[in-house]
Design a protein around this motif. Structure first.
Motif, PDB file in Angstrom:
ATOM      1  N   ALA A 266       0.818  -1.222   0.000  1.00  0.00           N
ATOM      2  CA  ALA A 266       0.000   0.000   0.000  1.00  0.00           C
ATOM      3  C   ALA A 266       0.845   1.261   0.000  1.00  0.00           C
ATOM      4  N   TYR A 267       2.183   1.111   0.055  1.00  0.00           N
ATOM      5  CA  TYR A 267       3.090   2.255   0.027  1.00  0.00           C
ATOM      6  C   TYR A 267       4.095   2.201  -1.122  1.00  0.00           C
ATOM      7  N   ALA A 268       4.440   0.997  -1.577  1.00  0.00           N
ATOM      8  CA  ALA A 268       5.561   0.879  -2.521  1.00  0.00           C
ATOM      9  C   ALA A 268       5.188   0.332  -3.889  1.00  0.00           C
ATOM     10  N   SER A 269       3.943  -0.083  -4.101  1.00  0.00           N
ATOM     11  CA  SER A 269       3.523  -0.575  -5.412  1.00  0.00           C
ATOM     12  C   SER A 269       3.226   0.593  -6.348  1.00  0.00           C
ATOM     13  N   ASP A 270       3.063   0.278  -7.628  1.00  0.00           N
ATOM     14  CA  ASP A 270       2.738   1.330  -8.594  1.00  0.00           C
ATOM     15  C   ASP A 270       1.441   2.042  -8.233  1.00  0.00           C
ATOM     16  N   TYR A 271       0.402   1.258  -7.907  1.00  0.00           N
ATOM     17  CA  TYR A 271      -0.883   1.915  -7.619  1.00  0.00           C
ATOM     18  C   TYR A 271      -0.803   2.763  -6.362  1.00  0.00           C
ATOM     19  N   ALA A 272       0.031   2.353  -5.394  1.00  0.00           N
ATOM     20  CA  ALA A 272       0.173   3.134  -4.158  1.00  0.00           C
ATOM     21  C   ALA A 272       0.903   4.450  -4.430  1.00  0.00           C
ATOM     22  N   LEU A 273       1.955   4.386  -5.214  1.00  0.00           N
ATOM     23  CA  LEU A 273       2.700   5.601  -5.548  1.00  0.00           C
ATOM     24  C   LEU A 273       1.831   6.554  -6.365  1.00  0.00           C
ATOM     25  N   TYR A 274       1.080   6.012  -7.306  1.00  0.00           N
ATOM     26  CA  TYR A 274       0.206   6.844  -8.143  1.00  0.00           C
ATOM     27  C   TYR A 274      -0.895   7.473  -7.302  1.00  0.00           C
ATOM     28  N   ARG A 275      -1.439   6.692  -6.383  1.00  0.00           N
ATOM     29  CA  ARG A 275      -2.500   7.214  -5.505  1.00  0.00           C
ATOM     30  C   ARG A 275      -1.969   8.345  -4.634  1.00  0.00           C
ATOM     31  N   ALA A 276      -0.795   8.145  -4.059  1.00  0.00           N
ATOM     32  CA  ALA A 276      -0.218   9.186  -3.205  1.00  0.00           C
ATOM     33  C   ALA A 276       0.107  10.445  -4.014  1.00  0.00           C
ATOM     34  N   ALA A 277       0.574  10.238  -5.251  1.00  0.00           N
ATOM     35  CA  ALA A 277       0.924  11.382  -6.087  1.00  0.00           C
ATOM     36  C   ALA A 277      -0.310  12.183  -6.486  1.00  0.00           C
ATOM     37  N   SER A 278      -1.436  11.494  -6.653  1.00  0.00           N
ATOM     38  CA  SER A 278      -2.658  12.183  -7.080  1.00  0.00           C
ATOM     39  C   SER A 278      -3.157  13.176  -6.038  1.00  0.00           C
ATOM     40  N   ASP A 279      -2.710  13.034  -4.788  1.00  0.00           N
ATOM     41  CA  ASP A 279      -3.077  13.999  -3.747  1.00  0.00           C
ATOM     42  C   ASP A 279      -2.318  15.315  -3.893  1.00  0.00           C
ATOM     43  N   HIS A 280      -1.233  15.289  -4.692  1.00  0.00           N
ATOM     44  CA  HIS A 280      -0.378  16.476  -4.812  1.00  0.00           C
ATOM     45  C   HIS A 280      -0.303  17.016  -6.237  1.00  0.00           C
ATOM     46  N   LEU A 281      -0.611  16.172  -7.223  1.00  0.00           N
ATOM     47  CA  LEU A 281      -0.422  16.558  -8.613  1.00  0.00           C
ATOM     48  C   LEU A 281      -1.701  16.334  -9.410  1.00  0.00           C
ATOM     49  N   ALA A 282      -1.879  17.091 -10.472  1.00  0.00           N
ATOM     50  CA  ALA A 282      -2.986  16.863 -11.402  1.00  0.00           C
ATOM     51  C   ALA A 282      -2.530  15.802 -12.396  1.00  0.00           C
ATOM     52  N   LEU A 283      -3.001  14.568 -12.195  1.00  0.00           N
ATOM     53  CA  LEU A 283      -2.552  13.453 -13.015  1.00  0.00           C
ATOM     54  C   LEU A 283      -3.567  13.141 -14.106  1.00  0.00           C
ATOM     55  N   PRO A 284      -3.092  12.639 -15.258  1.00  0.00           N
ATOM     56  CA  PRO A 284      -4.026  12.286 -16.329  1.00  0.00           C
ATOM     57  C   PRO A 284      -4.889  11.100 -15.924  1.00  0.00           C
ATOM     58  N   SER A 285      -6.062  11.017 -16.534  1.00  0.00           N
ATOM     59  CA  SER A 285      -6.949   9.902 -16.227  1.00  0.00           C
ATOM     60  C   SER A 285      -6.322   8.611 -16.733  1.00  0.00           C
ATOM     61  N   GLY A 286      -6.658   7.520 -16.100  1.00  0.00           N
ATOM     62  CA  GLY A 286      -6.109   6.224 -16.488  1.00  0.00           C
ATOM     63  C   GLY A 286      -6.535   5.173 -15.495  1.00  0.00           C
ATOM     64  N   ASP A 287      -5.926   4.021 -15.609  1.00  0.00           N
ATOM     65  CA  ASP A 287      -6.244   2.916 -14.716  1.00  0.00           C
ATOM     66  C   ASP A 287      -5.411   3.073 -13.447  1.00  0.00           C
ATOM     67  N   SER A 288      -5.994   3.632 -12.406  1.00  0.00           N
ATOM     68  CA  SER A 288      -5.231   3.890 -11.175  1.00  0.00           C
ATOM     69  C   SER A 288      -4.844   2.605 -10.471  1.00  0.00           C
ATOM     70  N   ALA A 289      -5.562   1.491 -10.755  1.00  0.00           N
ATOM     71  CA  ALA A 289      -5.185   0.209 -10.154  1.00  0.00           C
ATOM     72  C   ALA A 289      -3.981  -0.408 -10.856  1.00  0.00           C
ATOM     73  N   HIS A 290      -3.759  -0.011 -12.092  1.00  0.00           N
ATOM     74  CA  HIS A 290      -2.630  -0.537 -12.865  1.00  0.00           C
ATOM     75  C   HIS A 290      -2.117   0.581 -13.774  1.00  0.00           C
ATOM     76  N   PRO A 291      -1.457   1.604 -13.191  1.00  0.00           N
ATOM     77  CA  PRO A 291      -0.989   2.737 -13.990  1.00  0.00           C
ATOM     78  C   PRO A 291      -0.055   2.282 -15.109  1.00  0.00           C
ATOM     79  N   SER A 292      -0.031   3.038 -16.177  1.00  0.00           N
ATOM     80  CA  SER A 292       0.809   2.687 -17.319  1.00  0.00           C
ATOM     81  C   SER A 292       2.278   2.928 -17.000  1.00  0.00           C
ATOM     82  N   GLU A 293       3.148   2.308 -17.787  1.00  0.00           N
ATOM     83  CA  GLU A 293       4.580   2.517 -17.620  1.00  0.00           C
ATOM     84  C   GLU A 293       4.934   3.986 -17.839  1.00  0.00           C
TER      85      GLU A 293
END
Length: 408
Positions: A266-293
């Protein structure tokens, strides 16, 4: 139908020759003998049988030496068309199918976006049946036979019973899958944890052959781990051993894909990093459970370029990894902890906090001499491992069938 030879040593030597050719590529007969401790006469006899059975082929002789001294070596190699295997990698919202030939090389690969959490067990079986049937119809005419199938799954599986016990990619539990696929496609079906597939590839590399006690941590869409003790994967009572990603970092903390809180994943996976980043940055829409490379590369680069918010997020991921690795060192005392997976792209942004957490958690005597290294993810080793494991599991059967057909 002829039975396999009752000469156990001869049979074992033949399998050793097949596997050496798969590991080494084309090899001269004299070198096959030296590599396996087999006499030249035995290698000559075995290779003659394998040639007759269509399992190996001869390369044209090497160009004679300018000095004219010594006969040029004739190399033998596995016949790639002798058999093939199919590996299916199942992860959150994605299925990858790969066809591997008898020499272990990838001949075909395809990805399919699938809403995996919406599938029932019957839906998954139907989907796999459909995808495997399609790829076999397109690819199988190049091969003599389909030797086996390997299903590499994110989560907990029972290899012995062929049951998917639990996966964060699926909404159901305890689904027997291997027996149904084996009946449908008339071949052996292996069910493996994805991290164990990766570890099987790495453990065979020359750089790590001196590490019988090896821990492989996979960073990416989830956090997986494989533990090899004296070279043998430790699976536990029902296959749920080494679920590193679902051990706790902060009880009651961030929500994990498993439904519990505070897991390392919940802290070190791709989805966790993307989720945490979305609290600080305006991120493009996508699959937050499996963010793209591409999405993950962008986040990683921001951390490496000094963005304070992203640096904090990656440092927290590093701390979660570090305290988890400290537990591994204290419990298993491995020769090497190897960190890989697509998420290793962010290792440089995590490792300072990771090492600080390990030092904070352990006295020097418990850390010991264990090496902690990263391994580049320049290709997906999951399916490569699945191909290798499926071929290894079916080599004896392939040999038996070839012996039977050659005398029938």
């Amino acid at each position: 139908m002829a039975l396999p030879s009752t000469d156990t040593s001869r049979y074992d030597n033949t399998l050793a020759v097949i596997r050496t050719l798969r590991d080494q590529g084309p090899v001269a007969r004299v070198d096959l003998g030296a590599l396996n401790g087999i006499s030249s006469a035995t290698v000559t006899s075995i290779s003659a049988e394998l040639l007759q059975q269509g399992l190996i082929t001869e390369r044209p002789p090497e160009t004679p030496r300018p000095s004219g001294r010594g006969r040029p070596k004739t190399l033998v190699e596995l016949n790639p068309q002798a058999a093939c295997v199919v590996c299916i990698k199942l992860s959150i919202n994605e299925i990858q199918l790969v066809v591997g030939d008898f020499s272990g090389q990838v001949r075909h690969s395809e990805h399919h976006a699938v809403t995996t959490l919406a599938l029932s067990a019957d839906d998954l079986e139907t989907l796999l049946d459909e995808k495997i049937s399609t790829v076999c119809a397109q690819q199988l005419n190049e091969f003599q036979r389909l030797a086996g199938i390997c299903l590499a799954v994110q989560g907990v599986v029972s290899s012995q019973s062929g049951t998917i016990i639990w996966s964060p990619a699926l909404s159901f539990r305890n689904a027997p899958i291997s027996a149904r696929l084996a009946e449908r496609f008339h071949c052996s079906v292996l069910l493996e944890n994805d991290a164990n597939c990766i570890a099987s590839v790495l453990a065979a590399k020359p750089d790590y052959k001196d590490c019988p006690n090896l821990v492989v941590i996979m960073l990416g869409y989830g956090i997986g781990m494989s533990v090899l003790i004296n070279g043998v994967p430790y699976l536990g009572a029902n296959g749920s051993a080494a679920e590193f990603g679902h051990s706790k970092y902060q009880p009651g903390g961030a929500l994990c894909a498993c439904g519990r809180r505070g897991c390392i994943e919940a802290y070190a996976s791709d989805y966790a990093l993307y989720r945490a980043a979305s609290d600080h940055l305006a991120l493009p829409s996508g699959d937050s459970a499996h963010p793209s490379e591409q999405q993950m590369q962008t986040l990683t680069q921001q951390a490496l370029n000094g963005d304070p918010a992203m640096q904090r997020i990656y440092a927290e991921a590093g701390r979660a990894l570090g305290y988890g690795i400290a537990n591994i060192l204290a419990l298993f005392n491995p020769d090497l902890v190897l960190i890989t997976g697509s998420g290793v792209r962010g290792f440089d942004a995590m490792q300072a906090a990771m090492h600080h957490a390990i030092d904070d958690a352990l006295v020097a005597e418990l850390r010991g001499t264990t090496r902690i290294e990263s391994c580049a993810w320049d290709r997906d080793m999951t399916c490569m491992g699945g191909i290798a494991m499926a071929l290894h599991a079916t080599d004896a059967q392939a040999l038996s069938m070839s012996q039977a057909s050659s005398v029938s």
